[in-house]
Design a protein around this motif. Sequence first.
Motif, short mmCIF file in Angstrom:
data_model
loop_
_atom_site.label_atom_id
_atom_site.label_comp_id
_atom_site.label_asym_id
_atom_site.label_seq_id
_atom_site.Cartn_x
_atom_site.Cartn_y
_atom_site.Cartn_z
N LYS A 197 0.84 -1.19 0.02
CA LYS A 197 -0.02 -0.09 -0.10
C LYS A 197 0.83 1.27 0.03
N MET A 198 0.38 2.11 -0.63
CA MET A 198 0.87 3.59 -0.73
C MET A 198 0.25 4.57 0.37
N TYR A 199 1.04 5.24 0.93
CA TYR A 199 0.45 6.25 2.10
C TYR A 199 -0.12 7.10 1.36
N ASP A 200 -1.29 7.39 1.99
CA ASP A 200 -2.32 8.62 1.54
C ASP A 200 -1.95 9.76 2.23
N HIS A 201 -1.37 10.61 1.57
CA HIS A 201 -0.90 11.99 2.05
C HIS A 201 -1.99 12.94 2.01
N THR A 202 -2.94 12.62 0.92
CA THR A 202 -3.94 13.58 0.78
C THR A 202 -5.10 13.72 2.06
N ASN A 203 -5.21 12.52 2.57
CA ASN A 203 -6.10 12.47 3.92
C ASN A 203 -5.36 12.24 5.04
N ASP A 204 -3.96 12.52 5.07
CA ASP A 204 -3.29 12.38 6.28
C ASP A 204 -3.32 10.91 6.87
N GLY A 205 -3.58 10.00 5.85
CA GLY A 205 -3.47 8.14 6.19
C GLY A 205 -4.62 8.05 6.95
N THR A 206 -5.63 8.92 7.08
CA THR A 206 -6.87 8.52 7.84
C THR A 206 -7.65 7.29 7.41
N THR A 207 -7.53 7.01 6.06
CA THR A 207 -7.96 5.95 5.42
C THR A 207 -7.37 4.70 5.79
N GLN A 208 -6.08 4.76 6.31
CA GLN A 208 -5.23 3.42 6.51
C GLN A 208 -4.86 3.29 7.82
N LEU A 209 -5.20 4.11 8.88
CA LEU A 209 -4.75 4.25 10.04
C LEU A 209 -5.28 2.96 10.83
N LEU A 210 -4.59 2.57 11.63
CA LEU A 210 -5.14 1.51 12.72
C LEU A 210 -5.91 2.25 13.92
N SER A 211 -5.24 2.93 14.25
CA SER A 211 -5.82 3.95 15.58
C SER A 211 -4.93 5.10 15.52
N GLY A 212 -5.38 6.01 16.45
CA GLY A 212 -4.60 7.04 16.65
C GLY A 212 -5.62 8.19 17.70
N CYS A 213 -4.68 9.36 17.76
CA CYS A 213 -5.36 10.31 18.75
C CYS A 213 -4.73 11.69 18.62
N LEU A 214 -5.51 12.62 18.81
CA LEU A 214 -5.23 14.13 18.79
C LEU A 214 -4.46 14.75 19.96
N ARG A 215 -3.19 14.89 19.70
CA ARG A 215 -2.12 15.39 20.74
C ARG A 215 -1.48 16.25 20.10
N ASP A 216 -1.22 17.47 21.00
CA ASP A 216 -0.11 18.53 20.56
C ASP A 216 1.00 18.20 21.11
N PHE A 217 2.05 18.21 20.14
CA PHE A 217 3.41 17.84 20.61
C PHE A 217 4.38 19.23 20.36
N ARG A 218 3.93 20.05 19.74
CA ARG A 218 4.98 20.99 19.23
C ARG A 218 5.06 22.20 20.52
N ASN A 219 6.40 22.67 20.34
CA ASN A 219 6.68 23.72 21.19
C ASN A 219 6.00 23.71 22.66
N LYS A 220 6.50 22.46 23.29
CA LYS A 220 6.15 22.36 24.69
C LYS A 220 7.43 22.58 25.50
N PRO A 221 6.95 22.88 26.70
CA PRO A 221 8.32 23.66 27.60
C PRO A 221 9.20 22.37 27.96
N PHE A 222 8.54 21.02 27.90
CA PHE A 222 9.44 19.97 28.19
C PHE A 222 9.49 19.18 27.10
N PRO A 223 10.47 18.15 27.34
CA PRO A 223 10.53 17.18 25.99
C PRO A 223 9.33 16.19 26.08
N THR A 224 8.64 16.06 24.86
CA THR A 224 7.54 14.95 24.64
C THR A 224 8.05 13.66 24.77
N ARG A 225 7.33 12.77 25.33
CA ARG A 225 7.49 11.32 25.40
C ARG A 225 6.69 10.56 24.88
N ALA A 226 7.11 9.32 24.14
CA ALA A 226 6.26 8.58 23.56
C ALA A 226 6.61 7.13 23.89
#
Length: 520
Positions: A165-194
């Motif tokens: 499969k090719m990744y769907d850039h137009t829809n940000d991969g929403t048609t192919q994703l297994l699962s996900g969550c909306l989280r803001d990880f930009r410009n945080k005062p401390f490093p983000t951890r995953a």
Amino acid sequence: MLPTFCKFLALFCIFAKHTHATTNLSPGAVGVHRRFEYKYSFKPPYLAQKDGTVPFWEYGGNAIASSESVRVAPSLRSQKGAIWTKTQTNFDWWDVEIVFRVTGRGRIGADGLAFWYTTEKGDYNGPVFGSSDRWNGLGIIFDSFDNDNKHNNPYISAVVNDGTKMYDHTNDGTTQLLSGCLRDFRNKPFPTRARIEYYNNVLTVLIHNGMTNNNDDYELCMRSDGVNLPKNGYFGISAATGGLADDHDVFHFLTTSLHAAGQAQEPQKVDNQEKLTAEYNEYQDKLEKQKLEYKKEHPNEHKDGEEDWEEFYESENQRELRQIWQGQSQIADHLRELSRKVDEIIGRQENTLTLVSRGLAANAGQALPPAAAGGVPQQQLTGGGVVSRSDVDLLLTNQNVLLSSIREIRQLVGDINVRTDNIQTNQKHAPTAQIQSTGYDVQTLIAEMRDGMNQVKQGISHVGQKLQSAPQAGAQTGNCPTGSCVGVTLFLSVTVVQLLLVFIYNIFKNRSEAQAKKFY
């Protein structure tokens, strides 16, 4: 009705809090054996070596590695980079913790960061967040740019691909994703951890939003059951920028293998041990071959390799014996120098006696008319003093005594040299480096030399008394009748004093050096 609703609301809050605390725990933390895998991890300090490489990892594209972090993609337009492990995993279940920061000047950024677990290494300038498309494995994508204009970014999604499969850039991969969550990880005062965990076909992703400095403040992002990932894959991280640009920095990538409780790990250790042993033997064989080639090319430089190495080192006994030998050699050199100076003094004394005899013989031809028969002839010296023939004979006798005393001193010096040689021989054959006490009585030698010098002084004083008893004609006049004002007595006295000073200086110097050499 209102109290009942309040009780229900309180119970719901307690239940929600308990559920939130339970989700923060690692799903595989209970009854699981965890093992840190250093070959699939990196962290500061000294993340990158002096030559710029990261141990057990490879990076390329626009990625930059430093001692504190790996900047996968810098904040410039159209930049791509990635970093991958060199070897595939040899375990089925794993837990990966990533510490990163995505920072930029704008309110929105691009494009994002991605975690990969694939059967093959991706590209360093690929179209999917810096990696290759149509991958076989898992991709956790931290997408910071809203391509589908649904205002749902930054977004974290998990995409599983089987390589077709090719990744769907137009829809940000929403048609192919297994699962996900909306989280803001930009410009945080401390490093983000995953924290990404895969155990028993269950994929769990926990996110630390970087708003606190508590490293354990995770919250659940996604959890999916029945996820089948290929075995023996590569770990990697990639990032990319577009028209907008962010700095994508990764500080920690910590991998832990998960094993069921009681699962044996010995075969893995045995395999590693055998591998290391084989590599060591291979390097040893290469070294021996290089040695043989070098000996063939340089046959004159190395005859016996083992004997050549032994020449560069000396044992403690050899070092102590060498120091003792050097000290005794210095003593022997000083004794030889003393003997040489004594020989010079004896030669000067003989020359002095010759000159005195010649002067007496010359004055005998210019003497006054001989006295009556039976009288003792008188001889007048140039210095004005009249010395009889008996006084001259006494002077010669005392001079011979002085020569004999000097010879005795020389003999004593020779005995000291012989005893020193005996000390050197004993030290050479002694089992240890201790100073031997036999044959090294310096005080006795000094006493013997002092007695010899006393005898010389007595003889010289006897000669002086004889000379003073003779009439001194020149002493009554204020000026010398001839050009020389030095008498025989003054000349002999100065000579004897000079001899005594030289002997005393040499004895003192020899004694001081002998005491100093005892420390060897």
